[in-house]
Design a protein around this motif. Structure first.
Motif, mmCIF file in Angstrom:
data_model
loop_
_atom_site.group_PDB
_atom_site.id
_atom_site.type_symbol
_atom_site.label_atom_id
_atom_site.label_comp_id
_atom_site.label_asym_id
_atom_site.label_seq_id
_atom_site.Cartn_x
_atom_site.Cartn_y
_atom_site.Cartn_z
ATOM 1 N N ARG A 430 5.099 -30.230 -91.676
ATOM 2 C CA ARG A 430 6.264 -31.906 -91.380
ATOM 3 C C ARG A 430 5.957 -31.901 -89.990
ATOM 4 O O ARG A 430 5.654 -33.351 -89.910
ATOM 5 N N SER A 433 9.365 -34.529 -84.359
ATOM 6 C CA SER A 433 9.169 -35.281 -83.724
ATOM 7 C C SER A 433 9.434 -35.187 -82.214
ATOM 8 O O SER A 433 10.223 -34.325 -81.824
ATOM 9 N N PRO A 434 9.028 -36.256 -81.558
ATOM 10 C CA PRO A 434 9.169 -35.850 -79.792
ATOM 11 C C PRO A 434 10.059 -35.845 -79.174
ATOM 12 O O PRO A 434 10.286 -35.721 -78.550
ATOM 13 N N GLN A 435 11.339 -36.411 -79.475
ATOM 14 C CA GLN A 435 12.856 -36.439 -79.018
ATOM 15 C C GLN A 435 13.240 -35.327 -79.464
ATOM 16 O O GLN A 435 14.556 -35.095 -78.496
ATOM 17 N N ASP A 436 12.405 -34.325 -80.086
ATOM 18 C CA ASP A 436 13.407 -33.453 -81.173
ATOM 19 C C ASP A 436 12.920 -31.767 -80.419
ATOM 20 O O ASP A 436 12.625 -30.921 -80.709
ATOM 21 N N HIS A 437 11.731 -32.093 -80.030
ATOM 22 C CA HIS A 437 10.955 -30.631 -79.426
ATOM 23 C C HIS A 437 11.960 -30.365 -78.702
ATOM 24 O O HIS A 437 11.753 -29.064 -78.245
ATOM 25 N N SER A 447 16.026 -30.537 -86.705
ATOM 26 C CA SER A 447 15.254 -31.409 -87.001
ATOM 27 C C SER A 447 14.761 -31.953 -88.381
ATOM 28 O O SER A 447 14.574 -30.897 -88.706
ATOM 29 N N GLY A 448 15.147 -33.462 -88.360
ATOM 30 C CA GLY A 448 14.070 -33.618 -89.339
ATOM 31 C C GLY A 448 15.778 -33.871 -90.343
ATOM 32 O O GLY A 448 16.711 -33.673 -90.667
ATOM 33 N N SER A 477 4.024 -30.869 -81.164
ATOM 34 C CA SER A 477 3.983 -31.124 -82.517
ATOM 35 C C SER A 477 3.679 -32.899 -82.428
ATOM 36 O O SER A 477 3.800 -33.568 -80.973
ATOM 37 N N GLU A 478 2.889 -32.817 -83.133
ATOM 38 C CA GLU A 478 2.676 -34.439 -84.049
ATOM 39 C C GLU A 478 3.148 -34.727 -85.310
ATOM 40 O O GLU A 478 3.211 -34.128 -85.949
ATOM 41 N N PHE A 479 4.667 -35.232 -85.104
ATOM 42 C CA PHE A 479 4.600 -35.351 -86.479
ATOM 43 C C PHE A 479 4.228 -36.412 -87.149
ATOM 44 O O PHE A 479 3.356 -36.890 -87.386
ATOM 45 N N THR A 483 2.385 -27.839 -85.920
ATOM 46 C CA THR A 483 3.529 -27.214 -84.725
ATOM 47 C C THR A 483 2.481 -26.262 -84.559
ATOM 48 O O THR A 483 2.037 -25.704 -85.352
#
Length: 502
Positions: A430, A433-437, A447-448, A477-479, A483
């Motif tokens: 899945r 998201s970038p802010q959670d890397h 996250s998520g 990662s790309e949401f 990942t």
């Protein structure tokens, strides 16, 4: 006055520009002079060709005339050998002279007169020989005695002499210009060399001066480094002791927290048992009074026993279960932090394959597959730490898969500079998201969507283990697409620990 870095950079840039300007000037001037010299050389070659062609043509005509006179006087055919040889060459030499005179527009009138004179002379020679061969010997000699041939020869010689004189003038002029270009090129080379030498001398002086400044700065840095290393050793020892105290405190606190938590969980179980007794009692009371109108107090008691108390006990049960998981996680991290590392020689592929086998049953359930591309040989590291690192990451990949597509995992490794290796674990789950890397590596942070069980300690534990092995972990990662975790490890943990302790 010590030279600063900005001053050094500015001066070096100025010298570089000056040197580049001098070099460009030398190259440009040299190209111009070389092109001019080539043109002048071409003029020299053309002038020499004109002079040579004129001389050759005159010599051929003279040979033809000599052969003609000898034959007319003696009648011996051997005298015509020079004539016959020259007849085939005159036309070629005349054409060569015409081509060479294309760059001499001022000689076009001379070329016209020369062509007519040459044709007339050749015709005169041919006519006399024809008359002699036909038996009209006296008539042929009489034609020679008219002195027409001699006049034509003098005219031809004069025209060719003018051509040669013009060629000589052009040759001298081209040679003088070529000599002047060579002198100018020599002076340009000398001045350019002087300019380059000055620039190089300035650069050497600047480098020497800045080097002295750097040498003094290096001595100061070495002195400060020695002092800093001493302070770092002291602070490191203090941090080590503080870390041990923190780990010991965390262990004690979490251990002590379990005692009241166990009591709470025990009393919660007793409450659940008592609740069942109360519920059966209330049910009997309600059955006894079902023909009568219920008392409001009885209604409230029934609601509290059947709805409020089960809900409260369930909340207490879930909260204590969650707290128990957190305490267990803290205890695990505390124990792992106090566990001594045991560097051993191991096969990285074997360790990864063991971790993959542990999730094979989960992969089969979700039609998953794992691709391995291990390009590193044996390493020296802590087996238990590596198994926990790879196990956590692979388990997360299965846990946070994308339900609408088959799970695909790829594990690869390659060499890295500094006696390190890089292991990459890529999935098509899945994503994050970038802010959670960076946030996912924090303790108790997730996250998520929270649709999977967990306390948010897995990746924090993994990062702690990786850093204890002298490495680091990052992710890309790309949401919604997947990942990739990138783990950088020391190839020889024993050597790294020895150097860090020293």
């Amino acid at each position: 006055m010590p030279i600063s870095k900005s001053t050094y950079i500015g001066a070096a840039a100025l010298l570089l520009l000056l040197g580049l300007a001098a070099l460009l000037a030398i190259v440009a001037t040299s190209l111009v002079l070389v092109a001019r010299s080539q043109q002048q050389f071409a003029g020299v070659v053309t002038a020499r060709e004109v002079r040579s062609a004129a001389a050759d043509l005159l010599a051929l005509v003279q040979d033809m005339e000599t052969g003609q006179r000898g034959y007319l006087l003696t009648g011996d055919e051997s005298y015509l050998a020079p004539y016959r040889q020259a007849v085939g060459q005159v036309a070629r030499k005349a054409e060569a002279l015409r081509r060479a005179l294309r760059d001499f527009p001022d000689l076009e009138p001379v070329l016209g007169r020369l062509s007519s004179t040459l044709d007339a002379k050749l015709a005169e020679l041919a006519d006399t020989l024809q008359l002699y061969r036909s038996g009209a010997r006296e008539q042929a000699l009489a034609m020679v005695d008219t002195d027409r041939g001699n006049k034509l020869m003098e005219q031809l010689r004069g025209e060719l002499q003018r051509v040669r004189e013009s060629a000589e003038v052009r040759l001298d002029l081209a040679v003088d210009r070529q000599r002047a270009s060579a002198d100018l090129l020599r002076w340009v080379s000398i001045l350019g060399a002087v300019a380059v030498i000055l620039v190089v001398a300035g650069a050497v002086w600047l480098v020497l001066r800045y080097t002295r400044v750097l040498g003094r700065a290096r001595q100061d840095v070495e002195r400060l480094n020695a002092e800093l290393e001493e302070r770092v050793r002291d602070r490191t020892a203090e941090l080590g002791r503080a870390n041990e105290e923190i780990q010991r405190f965390a262990y004690i606190v979490t251990h002590d927290l379990r005692a009241p938590l166990v009591n709470i969980m025990g009393f919660t179980s007793e409450l659940e048992t008592s609740l069942a007794t109360l519920q059966s009692y209330v049910a009997r009371v309600v059955d006894a009074d079902q023909c009568e109108e219920e008392d409001p107090a009885t209604v409230e008691a029934r609601i509290a026993i059947e709805e409020d108390l089960p809900e409260s006990i369930g909340f207490i049960r879930s909260s204590t279960r969650k707290m128990d998981g957190l305490i267990n996680a803290i205890l695990k991290i505390s124990r792992d932090g106090r566990r001594p590392l045991k560097p051993v020689r191991l096969d990285l592929r074997s360790v990864i394959e063991t971790s993959v086998e542990a999730i094979q049953h989960q992969l089969k359930e979700h039609d998953g597959a794992v691709e391995l591309d291990i390009r590193t040989g044996p390493i020296v590291s802590d087996r238990l730490s590596l198994e926990q690192i790879f196990g956590n990451l692979l388990d997360n990949a299965v846990k946070y898969r994308q339900p609408d597509r088959p799970l695909r995992l790829a594990v690869s490794s390659h060499e890295a500079p500094g006696r390190q290796i890089v292991v990459e674990i890529r999935d098509n789950g899945r994503g994050i998201s970038p802010q959670d890397h960076e946030r996912v590596f924090e303790l108790f942070r997730r996250s998520g969507s929270q649709d999977q069980p967990g306390e948010g300690i897995g990746l924090a534990h993994v990062r702690a283990l990786v850093r204890s092995l002298g490495g680091d972990i990052t992710l890309a990662s790309e949401f919604g697409a997947g990942t990739t975790f990138r783990i950088r490890l020391q190839r020889d943990l024993g050597q790294f620990l020895g150097s860090s302790r020293a």
